[in-house]
Write a protein that holds these residues in place. Structure first.
Motif, PDB file in Angstrom:
ATOM      1  N   UNK A  35      13.612 -75.730  -5.625  1.00  0.00           N
ATOM      2  CA  UNK A  35      13.168 -77.185  -5.524  1.00  0.00           C
ATOM      3  C   UNK A  35      13.631 -77.749  -6.827  1.00  0.00           C
ATOM      4  N   UNK A  36      13.493 -76.915  -7.968  1.00  0.00           N
ATOM      5  CA  UNK A  36      14.063 -77.494  -9.152  1.00  0.00           C
ATOM      6  C   UNK A  36      15.528 -77.845  -9.231  1.00  0.00           C
ATOM      7  N   UNK A  37      16.450 -77.225  -8.595  1.00  0.00           N
ATOM      8  CA  UNK A  37      17.656 -77.287  -8.595  1.00  0.00           C
ATOM      9  C   UNK A  37      17.954 -78.319  -7.611  1.00  0.00           C
ATOM     10  N   UNK A  38      17.280 -78.801  -6.578  1.00  0.00           N
ATOM     11  CA  UNK A  38      17.492 -79.663  -5.824  1.00  0.00           C
ATOM     12  C   UNK A  38      17.196 -80.953  -6.299  1.00  0.00           C
ATOM     13  N   UNK A  39      16.093 -81.065  -7.034  1.00  0.00           N
ATOM     14  CA  UNK A  39      15.664 -82.119  -7.857  1.00  0.00           C
ATOM     15  C   UNK A  39      16.759 -82.661  -8.851  1.00  0.00           C
ATOM     16  N   UNK A  40      17.207 -81.486  -9.499  1.00  0.00           N
ATOM     17  CA  UNK A  40      18.187 -81.779 -10.602  1.00  0.00           C
ATOM     18  C   UNK A  40      19.586 -82.344 -10.219  1.00  0.00           C
ATOM     19  N   UNK A  41      19.929 -81.823  -8.934  1.00  0.00           N
ATOM     20  CA  UNK A  41      21.100 -82.478  -8.056  1.00  0.00           C
ATOM     21  C   UNK A  41      20.760 -83.744  -7.909  1.00  0.00           C
ATOM     22  N   UNK A  42      19.719 -84.298  -7.064  1.00  0.00           N
ATOM     23  CA  UNK A  42      19.276 -85.591  -6.903  1.00  0.00           C
ATOM     24  C   UNK A  42      19.455 -86.609  -8.279  1.00  0.00           C
ATOM     25  N   UNK A  43      18.865 -86.047  -9.211  1.00  0.00           N
ATOM     26  CA  UNK A  43      18.945 -86.780 -10.712  1.00  0.00           C
ATOM     27  C   UNK A  43      20.216 -86.835 -10.985  1.00  0.00           C
ATOM     28  N   UNK A  44      20.980 -86.119 -10.834  1.00  0.00           N
ATOM     29  CA  UNK A  44      22.395 -86.132 -11.397  1.00  0.00           C
ATOM     30  C   UNK A  44      23.156 -87.513 -10.555  1.00  0.00           C
ATOM     31  N   UNK A  45      22.902 -87.366  -9.419  1.00  0.00           N
ATOM     32  CA  UNK A  45      23.644 -88.518  -8.431  1.00  0.00           C
ATOM     33  C   UNK A  45      22.830 -89.966  -8.620  1.00  0.00           C
ATOM     34  N   UNK A  46      21.554 -89.939  -8.899  1.00  0.00           N
ATOM     35  CA  UNK A  46      21.023 -91.226  -9.328  1.00  0.00           C
ATOM     36  C   UNK A  46      21.507 -91.650 -10.713  1.00  0.00           C
ATOM     37  N   UNK A  47      21.519 -90.471 -11.764  1.00  0.00           N
ATOM     38  CA  UNK A  47      21.998 -90.978 -12.813  1.00  0.00           C
ATOM     39  C   UNK A  47      23.645 -91.429 -13.000  1.00  0.00           C
ATOM     40  N   UNK A  48      24.439 -90.922 -12.134  1.00  0.00           N
ATOM     41  CA  UNK A  48      25.941 -91.058 -12.141  1.00  0.00           C
ATOM     42  C   UNK A  48      25.892 -92.485 -11.617  1.00  0.00           C
ATOM     43  N   UNK A  49      25.093 -92.806 -10.387  1.00  0.00           N
ATOM     44  CA  UNK A  49      25.081 -94.177  -9.854  1.00  0.00           C
ATOM     45  C   UNK A  49      24.622 -95.382 -10.777  1.00  0.00           C
ATOM     46  N   UNK A  50      23.645 -95.099 -11.322  1.00  0.00           N
ATOM     47  CA  UNK A  50      23.212 -95.827 -12.647  1.00  0.00           C
ATOM     48  C   UNK A  50      24.309 -96.166 -13.419  1.00  0.00           C
ATOM     49  N   UNK A  51      24.998 -95.359 -14.004  1.00  0.00           N
ATOM     50  CA  UNK A  51      26.055 -95.255 -14.975  1.00  0.00           C
ATOM     51  C   UNK A  51      27.142 -96.170 -14.545  1.00  0.00           C
ATOM     52  N   UNK A  52      27.434 -95.533 -13.362  1.00  0.00           N
ATOM     53  CA  UNK A  52      28.775 -96.412 -12.614  1.00  0.00           C
ATOM     54  C   UNK A  52      28.494 -97.963 -12.449  1.00  0.00           C
ATOM     55  N   UNK A  53      27.300 -98.180 -12.047  1.00  0.00           N
ATOM     56  CA  UNK A  53      27.061 -99.524 -11.612  1.00  0.00           C
ATOM     57  C   UNK A  53      26.589-100.451 -12.975  1.00  0.00           C
ATOM     58  N   UNK A  54      26.385 -99.688 -13.970  1.00  0.00           N
ATOM     59  CA  UNK A  54      25.714-100.407 -15.276  1.00  0.00           C
ATOM     60  C   UNK A  54      24.291-101.013 -15.191  1.00  0.00           C
ATOM     61  N   UNK A  55      23.736-100.130 -14.515  1.00  0.00           N
ATOM     62  CA  UNK A  55      21.968-100.270 -14.535  1.00  0.00           C
ATOM     63  C   UNK A  55      21.537 -99.595 -15.720  1.00  0.00           C
TER      64      UNK A  55
END
Length: 96
Positions: free
Chosen positions: A45-65
């Motif tokens: 579960x922790x690995x899956x959460x970390x993977x989701x957080x990486x995608x969310x963080x990457x999206x926020x970074x790329x879209x300048x949020x």
């Protein structure tokens, strides 16, 4: 040497090396109550959460949020609704 130590009740000298200063002695009496079993489901579960957080963080970074926007309650509610919908949710279009 072992026979002499056993007959006299003496213990072997405790040789302390340079690395011993970095480690604490383990007292089994203290550690008895602290045993924690590792649950494989928690690890996955922790690995899956970390993977989701990486995608969310990457999206926020790329879209300048700004990252503080991810702490907003409306963002948390959005994640909850998407999670309840499940897989296959199409992204919203520019026209709602």
């Amino acid at each position: 040497m072992d026979e002499v130590e056993d007959s006299l009740g003496l213990k072997a000298p405790n040789i302390i090396g340079p690395m011993d200063g970095y480690a604490n002695k383990i007292n089994p009496e203290i550690m008895e109550g602290r045993e924690k079993k590792v649950d494989l489901n928690d690890v996955v579960r922790k690995e899956r959460i970390l993977g989701c957080h990486k995608f969310i963080s990457r999206w926020a970074y790329k879209t300048a949020i700004p990252f503080h926007a991810l702490e907003d309650d409306s963002f948390k509610m959005m994640l909850e609704v998407v999670g309840q919908f499940g897989t296959g949710l199409p992204p919203p279009t520019g026209i709602l």
